[in-house]
Design an enzyme around this catalytic site. Structure first.
Site, PDB file in Angstrom:
ATOM      1  CE  LYS B  77      70.963  32.211   8.780  1.00 23.82           C
ATOM      2  NZ  LYS B  77      71.849  31.129   9.272  1.00 23.82           N
ATOM      3  CB  SER B 152      75.164  31.233   7.199  1.00 27.77           C
ATOM      4  OG  SER B 152      74.310  30.571   8.109  1.00 27.77           O
ATOM      5  CB  SER B 176      75.520  29.333  10.764  1.00 30.92           C
ATOM      6  OG  SER B 176      76.190  28.987   9.585  1.00 30.92           O
TER       7      SER B 176
END
Lengths: 95, 489
Positions: B77, B152, B176
């Site tokens: 990420k 997210s 997330s």
């Protein structure tokens, strides 16, 4: 009590964010909605409950006061917008 | 080549010499190049670096210095700092930021010989539940490109789901990792707060943030969690509790295990069809020998308000570092220091981030601190106590991961509260610091449904066992959103 445009401006100043006049009413409206929503917390009595700041409630660990990292000023300053002689440059602060 | 559909098969293939890490890495890179334009799950793809790392991995395999994961590709990420590779956190503020150091987990996975394919898309500074707030454009759900992938960690979830990478890292502040895993039909684990180092993970809300693994199956998650977990002297909140052998303890009978069903989680906001899928999954656990009992988590309804106060307060403090001085975006020709701060921040941050900064600044401001921040922290203790009480009776708590399946892009953009309410099942475990797993449990109208299991502190192994045994007797985790045989050439 809803917050006013004046208060939104004050908060934005504290957060060092400028809000264009055309966007002001939308921010004011959304902040009021968010605050009205979090006001649901008032539904529960919390008198005497000790606030929980950290989920594991551990104390901060201490380490020996020994240098463990080498100086990396050059590498860290290589990503800075502007530097001079190893210093970060900002607009003049003191007259 | 046909891509193997599990990490276990990848490890096997690399060990047998069926394929090399270079062949495998090239196949995944081809797939990203060919198929990701439709999904937008990557912000940066590291073609050259990945192929070089793969070459080195193959060398270590041939000279006998390899570990289990050497040569296995994965993605990070874009919230994790990667030395020499751009790290944006999904924000214009960090558009040109190249980190001078690696996050601890990036360093640990690299030292295992894992091959980083690239950096995945995410909501700006991890603030969002739909991956629509990214400066690099929204990510599309591989199951239906009109829908969001969740957020997210939406890029990581979509990339794993579409078979662009076998594994990805994620971060979870209020759901997330778990909510995008649920929306994209993959598995994801948020470990106990402090289990995985936060060093080099760009901060959002420091008392809630936790990094974790994302993959197609629980078995795959266990492979990635092992090197990620463990004490790091560079993170003062990292825990010294010893780690378990996550891959070695997956097989265990569920007979005698008790799973709690919180009655408050099955309320009116839950989609009836999602509820139906979860009920079927609960029956499956009963068939496997688990004992299901109803429990109560009475403070549940206040977890979202408390979460938004605490997370906004912490983010307003954490993001004060973006001032145009040391790194990141800086406005053109500032006239004075005030102008430098204000224009830099107004230009660099997107709308949702600004909204949260204003909310956080307000709840911490003089005169409002007690009514909001202190109150939220008191509720946080009640939520933790609710779970402590539940874990005296049960091994894990079961619930849906999200109240609906993936929604259409744009649906909640004008109404942030609606978006926040979608996190109703996930935020409580962040407030309490508990580990929680999301696994695929079925489909509603062709879109995947996620099942959440919450465990007690440092019981990751127990959660993984529950998830793995469920996946051994079901095949929901083997439904893939894209054909693995296409686009790899």
């Amino acid at each position: 009590m809803p917050i006013t445009e004046k208060e939104v401006r004050e908060i934005a100043q504290l957060a060092r964010i400028s809000i264009a006049d055309k966007d002001m009413s939308s921010y004011e409206d959304q902040l009021n909605k968010i605050l009205a929503f979090v006001d649901e917390m008032k539904a529960i009595e919390t008198e005497g409950i000790i606030p929980l700041a950290h989920p594991l409630e551990e104390t901060q660990k201490l380490r020996n006061d020994k240098v463990s990292e080498k100086n990396q000023r050059e590498s860290y300053q290589s990503v800075a917008p502007t530097t001079e002689n190893g210093l970060y440059l900002v607009p003049q602060v003191i007259e | 080549m046909n891509l193997p559909n599990s990490v276990t098969k990848i490890i096997q293939g690399l060990e047998d010499g069926t394929f090399s890490s270079q062949e495998l890495t090239e196949a995944y890179l081809n797939r990203i190049d060919n198929l990701d334009p439709e999904i937008n799950s990557f912000i940066t793809v590291c073609h050259e670096r990945a192929l070089l790392d793969a070459k080195n991995a193959d060398k270590s395999r041939s000279n006998g210095s390899a570990s289990k994961l050497t040569g296995v590709p994965y993605a990070n990420k874009d919230i994790f700092c990667t030395k020499g590779v751009r790290t944006t956190s999904g924000s214009k503020m960090l558009d040109t930021f190249i980190s001078p150091y690696d996050a601890t987990i990036v360093e640990r996975l690299g030292s295992q010989g894992m091959v980083m394919l690239g950096k995945t898309n995410m909501d700006e500074f991890a603030m969002g539940s739909s991956n629509e707030t990214s400066f690099y454009g929204q990510v599309n759900n591989p199951w239906n490109t009109n829908c969001v992938p969740g957020g997210s960690s939406g890029g990581s979830a979509a990339a794993v789901s579409a078979g662009f990478t076998p594994l990805a890292t994620g971060s979870d502040t209020g759901g997330s990792i778990r909510q995008p895993a649920a929306f994209c039909g993959i598995s994801g684990l948020k470990p106990t707060y402090g289990r995985v180092s936060r060093y080099g993970m760009i901060a959002f809300a420091s008392s809630l943030d936790q990094a974790g693994p994302m993959g197609r199956s629980v078995e795959d998650l266990a492979h990635l969690l092992s090197p990620m977990a463990g004490y790091d002297p560079k993170d003062s909140t990292s825990s010294m509790v010893k780690t378990d052998d996550y891959s070695g303890n997956l097989e265990d009978a569920l007979k005698g295990k008790t799973i709690g069903l919180p009655k408050e989680y099955f309320s009116t906001s839950l989609d009836r069809q999602v509820e139906g899928v979860i009920e079927e999954a609960i029956k499956e656990f009963e068939k496997l020998g688990a004992n299901i009992v109803e429990i109560s988590l009475p403070t549940t309804s206040l977890s979202i308000p408390a979460y938004y106060v605490i997370s906004s307060a912490e983010c307003s403090s954490n993001l004060s570092r973006y001032d145009g001085v040391r790194y990141g975006h800086r406005c053109e020709l500032p006239i004075d220091i005030e102008d430098l701060y204000k224009r830099t921040r107004s230009e660099g941050f997107g709308e949702e981030v600004k909204r949260r900064l204003l909310t956080g600044t307000y709840v911490l401001s003089s005169g409002y601190y007690d009514a909001y921040y202190r109150k939220a922290q008191q509720i946080r203790r009640l939520i933790k106590d609710d779970f402590a009480n539940a874990f005296t009776q049960v091994d894990a708590v079961i619930s849906p991961t999200a109240p609906t399946t993936a929604f259409e892009a744009g649906k909640h953009l004008d109404n942030p509260i609606e978006m926040y309410l979608g996190d109703c099942f996930t935020v409580a475990s962040n407030l309490a610091g508990l580990p929680a797993l999301s696994i695929p449990a079925g489909f509603v109208s062709g879109m995947p449904v996620g099942l959440q299991l919450i465990g007690s502190y440092f019981q990751e192994s127990k959660l993984l066992t529950l998830g793995h045994m469920f996946q051994k007797s079901t095949n929901w985790h083997q439904h893939f959103s894209r054909d693995d045989s296409k686009g790899a050439q």
